[in-house]
Scaffold this motif. Structure first.
Motif, PDB file in Angstrom:
ATOM      1  N   SER A 296       0.827  -0.981   0.038  1.00 13.05           N
ATOM      2  CA  SER A 296       0.015  -0.118  -0.030  1.00 13.05           C
ATOM      3  C   SER A 296       0.909   1.245  -0.255  1.00 13.05           C
ATOM      4  N   GLN A 297       1.976   1.446   0.915  1.00 13.42           N
ATOM      5  CA  GLN A 297       2.758   2.456   0.806  1.00 13.42           C
ATOM      6  C   GLN A 297       3.482   2.445  -0.523  1.00 13.42           C
ATOM      7  N   LEU A 298       3.887   1.625  -1.000  1.00  7.82           N
ATOM      8  CA  LEU A 298       4.533   1.582  -2.426  1.00  7.82           C
ATOM      9  C   LEU A 298       3.822   2.081  -3.429  1.00  7.82           C
ATOM     10  N   ARG A 299       2.487   1.905  -3.429  1.00  7.32           N
ATOM     11  CA  ARG A 299       1.320   2.295  -4.229  1.00  7.32           C
ATOM     12  C   ARG A 299       0.916   3.942  -4.187  1.00  7.32           C
ATOM     13  N   GLY A 300       1.673   4.374  -2.998  1.00 10.68           N
ATOM     14  CA  GLY A 300       1.545   5.792  -2.845  1.00 10.68           C
ATOM     15  C   GLY A 300       0.500   6.134  -1.717  1.00 10.68           C
ATOM     16  N   THR A 301      -0.106   5.035  -0.877  1.00 17.82           N
ATOM     17  CA  THR A 301      -0.828   5.278   0.340  1.00 17.82           C
ATOM     18  C   THR A 301       0.020   5.779   1.382  1.00 17.82           C
ATOM     19  N   ARG A 302      -0.076   6.798   1.919  1.00 23.51           N
ATOM     20  CA  ARG A 302       0.743   6.871   3.284  1.00 23.51           C
ATOM     21  C   ARG A 302      -0.214   7.382   4.365  1.00 23.51           C
ATOM     22  N   HIS A 303      -0.055   6.934   5.577  1.00 22.13           N
ATOM     23  CA  HIS A 303      -0.968   7.337   6.720  1.00 22.13           C
ATOM     24  C   HIS A 303      -0.025   7.559   7.981  1.00 22.13           C
ATOM     25  N   GLY A 304       1.189   7.970   7.948  1.00 23.80           N
ATOM     26  CA  GLY A 304       2.213   7.786   8.942  1.00 23.80           C
ATOM     27  C   GLY A 304       2.257   6.563   9.649  1.00 23.80           C
ATOM     28  N   SER A 305       3.035   6.363  10.859  1.00 25.39           N
ATOM     29  CA  SER A 305       3.046   5.073  11.128  1.00 25.39           C
ATOM     30  C   SER A 305       2.074   4.581  12.035  1.00 25.39           C
ATOM     31  N   THR A 306       1.766   3.540  11.965  1.00 21.57           N
ATOM     32  CA  THR A 306       0.718   2.701  12.655  1.00 21.57           C
ATOM     33  C   THR A 306       1.157   1.626  13.383  1.00 21.57           C
ATOM     34  N   CYS A 307       0.272   0.951  14.310  1.00 18.77           N
ATOM     35  CA  CYS A 307       0.626  -0.203  15.015  1.00 18.77           C
ATOM     36  C   CYS A 307      -0.781  -0.836  15.184  1.00 18.77           C
ATOM     37  N   GLU A 308      -0.563  -2.365  14.443  1.00 19.99           N
ATOM     38  CA  GLU A 308      -1.669  -3.179  14.578  1.00 19.99           C
ATOM     39  C   GLU A 308      -1.342  -4.507  15.452  1.00 19.99           C
ATOM     40  N   MET A 309      -2.247  -4.719  16.383  1.00 18.52           N
ATOM     41  CA  MET A 309      -2.019  -5.871  17.263  1.00 18.52           C
ATOM     42  C   MET A 309      -3.155  -7.039  16.663  1.00 18.52           C
ATOM     43  N   VAL A 310      -2.506  -8.115  16.219  1.00 21.56           N
ATOM     44  CA  VAL A 310      -3.344  -9.307  15.944  1.00 21.56           C
ATOM     45  C   VAL A 310      -3.586 -10.074  17.146  1.00 21.56           C
ATOM     46  N   PRO A 311      -4.909 -10.342  17.358  1.00 18.79           N
ATOM     47  CA  PRO A 311      -5.335 -11.225  18.733  1.00 18.79           C
ATOM     48  C   PRO A 311      -4.560 -12.535  18.775  1.00 18.79           C
ATOM     49  N   ALA A 312      -4.375 -12.863  20.002  1.00 23.47           N
ATOM     50  CA  ALA A 312      -3.391 -14.238  20.492  1.00 23.47           C
ATOM     51  C   ALA A 312      -4.612 -14.938  21.549  1.00 23.47           C
ATOM     52  N   PRO A 313      -5.446 -15.702  20.939  1.00 26.01           N
ATOM     53  CA  PRO A 313      -6.444 -16.469  21.641  1.00 26.01           C
ATOM     54  C   PRO A 313      -5.872 -17.532  22.305  1.00 26.01           C
ATOM     55  N   LEU A 314      -6.418 -18.062  23.439  1.00 29.25           N
ATOM     56  CA  LEU A 314      -6.111 -19.236  24.145  1.00 29.25           C
ATOM     57  C   LEU A 314      -6.861 -20.308  23.374  1.00 29.25           C
ATOM     58  N   VAL A 315      -6.380 -21.332  22.978  1.00 29.81           N
ATOM     59  CA  VAL A 315      -6.908 -22.553  22.397  1.00 29.81           C
ATOM     60  C   VAL A 315      -7.061 -23.655  23.487  1.00 29.81           C
ATOM     61  N   VAL A 316      -7.846 -24.099  24.012  1.00 29.85           N
ATOM     62  CA  VAL A 316      -8.103 -25.126  25.070  1.00 29.85           C
ATOM     63  C   VAL A 316      -8.314 -26.435  24.468  1.00 29.85           C
ATOM     64  N   ARG A 317      -7.104 -27.498  24.636  1.00 28.55           N
ATOM     65  CA  ARG A 317      -7.230 -28.862  24.228  1.00 28.55           C
ATOM     66  C   ARG A 317      -6.955 -29.650  25.600  1.00 28.55           C
ATOM     67  N   GLY A 318      -6.392 -30.853  25.389  1.00 27.06           N
ATOM     68  CA  GLY A 318      -6.225 -31.882  26.601  1.00 27.06           C
ATOM     69  C   GLY A 318      -5.329 -31.821  27.468  1.00 27.06           C
ATOM     70  N   SER A 319      -4.474 -30.793  27.178  1.00 28.96           N
ATOM     71  CA  SER A 319      -3.166 -30.787  28.418  1.00 28.96           C
ATOM     72  C   SER A 319      -3.471 -29.854  29.482  1.00 28.96           C
ATOM     73  N   THR A 320      -4.647 -29.578  29.680  1.00 24.93           N
ATOM     74  CA  THR A 320      -5.249 -28.856  31.011  1.00 24.93           C
ATOM     75  C   THR A 320      -6.589 -29.126  31.454  1.00 24.93           C
ATOM     76  N   ALA A 321      -6.348 -29.256  33.048  1.00 27.35           N
ATOM     77  CA  ALA A 321      -7.523 -29.767  33.792  1.00 27.35           C
ATOM     78  C   ALA A 321      -7.432 -29.035  35.042  1.00 27.35           C
ATOM     79  N   ALA A 322      -8.636 -29.166  35.897  1.00 29.63           N
ATOM     80  CA  ALA A 322      -8.673 -28.887  37.318  1.00 29.63           C
ATOM     81  C   ALA A 322      -7.694 -29.653  38.009  1.00 29.63           C
ATOM     82  N   PRO A 323      -7.006 -29.134  39.031  1.00 31.32           N
ATOM     83  CA  PRO A 323      -6.224 -29.906  39.799  1.00 31.32           C
ATOM     84  C   PRO A 323      -6.898 -31.224  40.467  1.00 31.32           C
ATOM     85  N   GLN A 324      -6.280 -32.375  40.748  1.00 31.42           N
ATOM     86  CA  GLN A 324      -6.906 -33.455  41.058  1.00 31.42           C
ATOM     87  C   GLN A 324      -6.705 -33.595  42.784  1.00 31.42           C
ATOM     88  N   HIS A 325      -5.695 -32.850  43.428  1.00 26.33           N
ATOM     89  CA  HIS A 325      -5.443 -32.717  44.758  1.00 26.33           C
ATOM     90  C   HIS A 325      -4.904 -31.587  45.358  1.00 26.33           C
TER      91      HIS A 325
END
Length: 325
Positions: A296-325
């Motif tokens: 986009s910048q190389l094609r002439g679109t300039r909006h100054g410096s920006t910061c984008e944060m991509v979400p990092a979700p938790l994916v729950v699978r089989g290696s976690t559980a409530a404590p047994q004792h």
């Protein structure tokens, strides 16, 4: 070009605009021109166009460690996204050094004149504002916010906090932590998020176990965690988490019955047993956004410096559980 224009029923100027990716052409017209180009076997003369415009139609991608899954997947996504344009990718891998700012500067000077812009894997770059960038060359960086350049990053801290909160909600009294190496900025961000989350919840903060991103260092952490009586552990990447699970198994510690394990990255989640609960980094999305931002910048679109944060979700699978004792 005249044959393409005749076949598409448009002017040569319109064909030229399509070839140069102008936004001034309607999508239906672009489709007609591209179809006509395929029918007549037309291929733009990139070399001639570069001589006329002073542009190379190439972008430089600078990375430091392509043996790491995350960087490799990000670079792959950059190449895939760029392939849909007329820009080629020139890749350079830098050797790890104590002064990455200087190393990146030298690399950009070497590539100056061969590329029109740079994408920098700046995840471990501690002083990005000091980079010596050739004049007039746009730069986009993978990493945390930066004053000079637009950045695309992963919300690592939020991902770690989600993992710790989840384990505490299961009933674990505290959460242990296996960190990446001390020199890593990413490891420091994840370690700080873990510690702050425990502090916010009034939990005991265990000693940090240092790893080096490898499965063997995760396996070595197992003996310490067993001796410490840990019931839940967040590990700074999936490779170390996989090694930890193997090490715990060798010691007779069952996952998740005796200890819950959470990784980070989501590159091994479904290929280990038990399947790994982990924080997902969307490397494909990060790479695509880096390419889109620079093009986009190389094609002439300039909006100054920006910061984008991509979400990092938790994916729950089989290696976690409530404590047994």
């Amino acid at each position: 070009m005249g044959d393409v224009a005749a076949a598409a029923g448009v002017s040569q100027q319109t064909v030229s605009r399509v070839v140069n990716h102008s936004d001034a052409v309607r999508p239906r017209t672009v489709e007609k021109v591209l179809k006509a180009m395929a029918e007549v076997g037309y291929s733009p003369n990139v070399a001639a166009r570069s001589l006329r415009s002073g542009r190379t139609s190439a972008i430089g991608v600078l990375a430091t460690d392509l043996s790491r899954t995350g960087e490799l997947r990000t670079v792959q996504s950059i190449v895939d996204a760029t392939r849909r344009s007329d820009f080629a990718v020139v890749l350079d891998r830098l050797e790890p050094t104590d002064d990455l700012v200087k190393a990146y500067g030298h690399a950009m000077k070497r590539m100056s004149g061969r590329v029109d812009g740079f994408i920098i894997e700046g995840l471990e770059l501690d002083r990005p504002d000091e980079l010596d960038v050739p004049a007039g060359i746009p730069v986009v960086m993978a990493g945390p916010p930066c004053r000079r350049f637009s950045t695309i990053g992963c919300d690592q801290a939020a991902g770690v906090r989600a993992a710790v909160d989840y384990l505490l909600a299961l009933g674990h009294r505290t959460v242990h932590f296996v960190s990446g190496p001390s020199y890593s900025r990413q490891a420091a961000v994840r370690r700080q998020a873990w510690q702050e989350c425990l502090e916010d919840n009034g939990c005991e903060i265990p000693d940090v176990i240092a790893g080096d991103w490898t499965a063997s260092s995760g396996r070595e952490a197992a003996r310490y965690l067993k001796a410490a009586g840990a019931t839940a552990t967040v590990v700074s990447n999936d490779e170390m988490a996989a090694g930890l699970i193997v090490g715990l198994l060798d010691l007779g510690v069952r996952v998740p019955d005796d200890m819950s394990v959470v990784g980070f990255d989501d590159v091994l989640g479904n290929v280990v047993w038990p399947t790994l609960t982990t924080v997902r980094q969307d490397f494909a999305a990060i790479g695509q956004r880096l390419a889109e931002k620079l093009l986009s910048q190389l094609r002439g679109t300039r909006h100054g410096s920006t910061c984008e944060m991509v979400p990092a979700p938790l994916v729950v699978r089989g290696s976690t559980a409530a404590p047994q004792h």
